[in-house]
Motif scaffolding. Structure first.
Motif, PDB file in Angstrom:
ATOM      1  N   MET A   1      -9.554  -3.038  -4.314  1.00  0.00           N
ATOM      2  CA  MET A   1      -8.204  -2.735  -4.747  1.00  0.00           C
ATOM      3  C   MET A   1      -8.246  -2.493  -6.256  1.00  0.00           C
ATOM      4  N   GLN A   2      -7.641  -1.408  -6.684  1.00  0.00           N
ATOM      5  CA  GLN A   2      -7.633  -1.033  -8.095  1.00  0.00           C
ATOM      6  C   GLN A   2      -6.202  -0.802  -8.572  1.00  0.00           C
ATOM      7  N   GLU A   3      -5.954  -1.128  -9.840  1.00  0.00           N
ATOM      8  CA  GLU A   3      -4.642  -0.871 -10.419  1.00  0.00           C
ATOM      9  C   GLU A   3      -4.445   0.624 -10.621  1.00  0.00           C
ATOM     10  N   ILE A   4      -3.248   1.103 -10.306  1.00  0.00           N
ATOM     11  CA  ILE A   4      -2.878   2.504 -10.537  1.00  0.00           C
ATOM     12  C   ILE A   4      -2.432   2.614 -11.989  1.00  0.00           C
ATOM     13  N   ILE A   5      -3.056   3.531 -12.738  1.00  0.00           N
ATOM     14  CA  ILE A   5      -2.697   3.692 -14.146  1.00  0.00           C
ATOM     15  C   ILE A   5      -1.899   4.970 -14.413  1.00  0.00           C
ATOM     16  N   GLN A   6      -2.040   5.968 -13.551  1.00  0.00           N
ATOM     17  CA  GLN A   6      -1.263   7.201 -13.672  1.00  0.00           C
ATOM     18  C   GLN A   6      -1.082   7.799 -12.290  1.00  0.00           C
ATOM     19  N   TYR A   7      -0.066   8.656 -12.166  1.00  0.00           N
ATOM     20  CA  TYR A   7       0.144   9.348 -10.900  1.00  0.00           C
ATOM     21  C   TYR A   7       0.736  10.724 -11.168  1.00  0.00           C
ATOM     22  N   ALA A   8       0.557  11.614 -10.210  1.00  0.00           N
ATOM     23  CA  ALA A   8       1.185  12.935 -10.229  1.00  0.00           C
ATOM     24  C   ALA A   8       1.705  13.199  -8.819  1.00  0.00           C
ATOM     25  N   PHE A   9       2.865  13.830  -8.725  1.00  0.00           N
ATOM     26  CA  PHE A   9       3.509  14.085  -7.445  1.00  0.00           C
ATOM     27  C   PHE A   9       3.672  15.579  -7.242  1.00  0.00           C
ATOM     28  N   TYR A  55      -3.754   0.080  -5.612  1.00  0.00           N
ATOM     29  CA  TYR A  55      -4.074   0.943  -4.477  1.00  0.00           C
ATOM     30  C   TYR A  55      -5.320   0.413  -3.794  1.00  0.00           C
ATOM     31  N   ASP A  56      -5.220   0.200  -2.507  1.00  0.00           N
ATOM     32  CA  ASP A  56      -6.335  -0.236  -1.673  1.00  0.00           C
ATOM     33  C   ASP A  56      -6.774   0.964  -0.843  1.00  0.00           C
ATOM     34  N   ALA A  60      -5.441   2.427   2.681  1.00  0.00           N
ATOM     35  CA  ALA A  60      -4.408   3.373   2.242  1.00  0.00           C
ATOM     36  C   ALA A  60      -3.100   2.642   1.945  1.00  0.00           C
ATOM     37  N   LEU A  61      -3.204   1.626   1.097  1.00  0.00           N
ATOM     38  CA  LEU A  61      -2.101   0.713   0.831  1.00  0.00           C
ATOM     39  C   LEU A  61      -1.735   0.741  -0.645  1.00  0.00           C
TER      40      LEU A  61
END
Length: 73
Positions: A1-9, A55-56, A60-61
């Motif tokens: 499990m890793q921390e989400i640092i950025q995202y794009a949609f 995010y795992d 897919a969590l």
């Protein structure tokens, strides 16, 4: 499990499907396919307003960190 640092949609209007691309703390990435505007709205709200978010990949969590019960805004 890793921390989400950025995202794009993105949302493909013709196919009515979208995805959220994730940048993770370890330098890797992930992608979550979204099937409806409601699902996209829910996930984007979590990504915008919660911290930390993880995010795992194996399951897919997307998961928030623990928060106290009754925490207000």
């Amino acid at each position: 499990m890793q921390e989400i640092i950025q995202y794009a949609f993105f949302w493909r209007t013709e196919e009515n499907v979208g995805a959220i691309n994730l940048a993770l703390a370890d330098g890797s990435g992930g992608q979550v396919i979204v099937d409806s505007p409601a699902e996209a709205s829910l996930l984007l709200d979590v990504l915008r307003n919660e911290r930390p978010v993880f995010y795992d990949r194996a399951n897919a969590l997307i998961m928030t960190g623990l928060e106290p019960v009754g925490e207000g805004e």
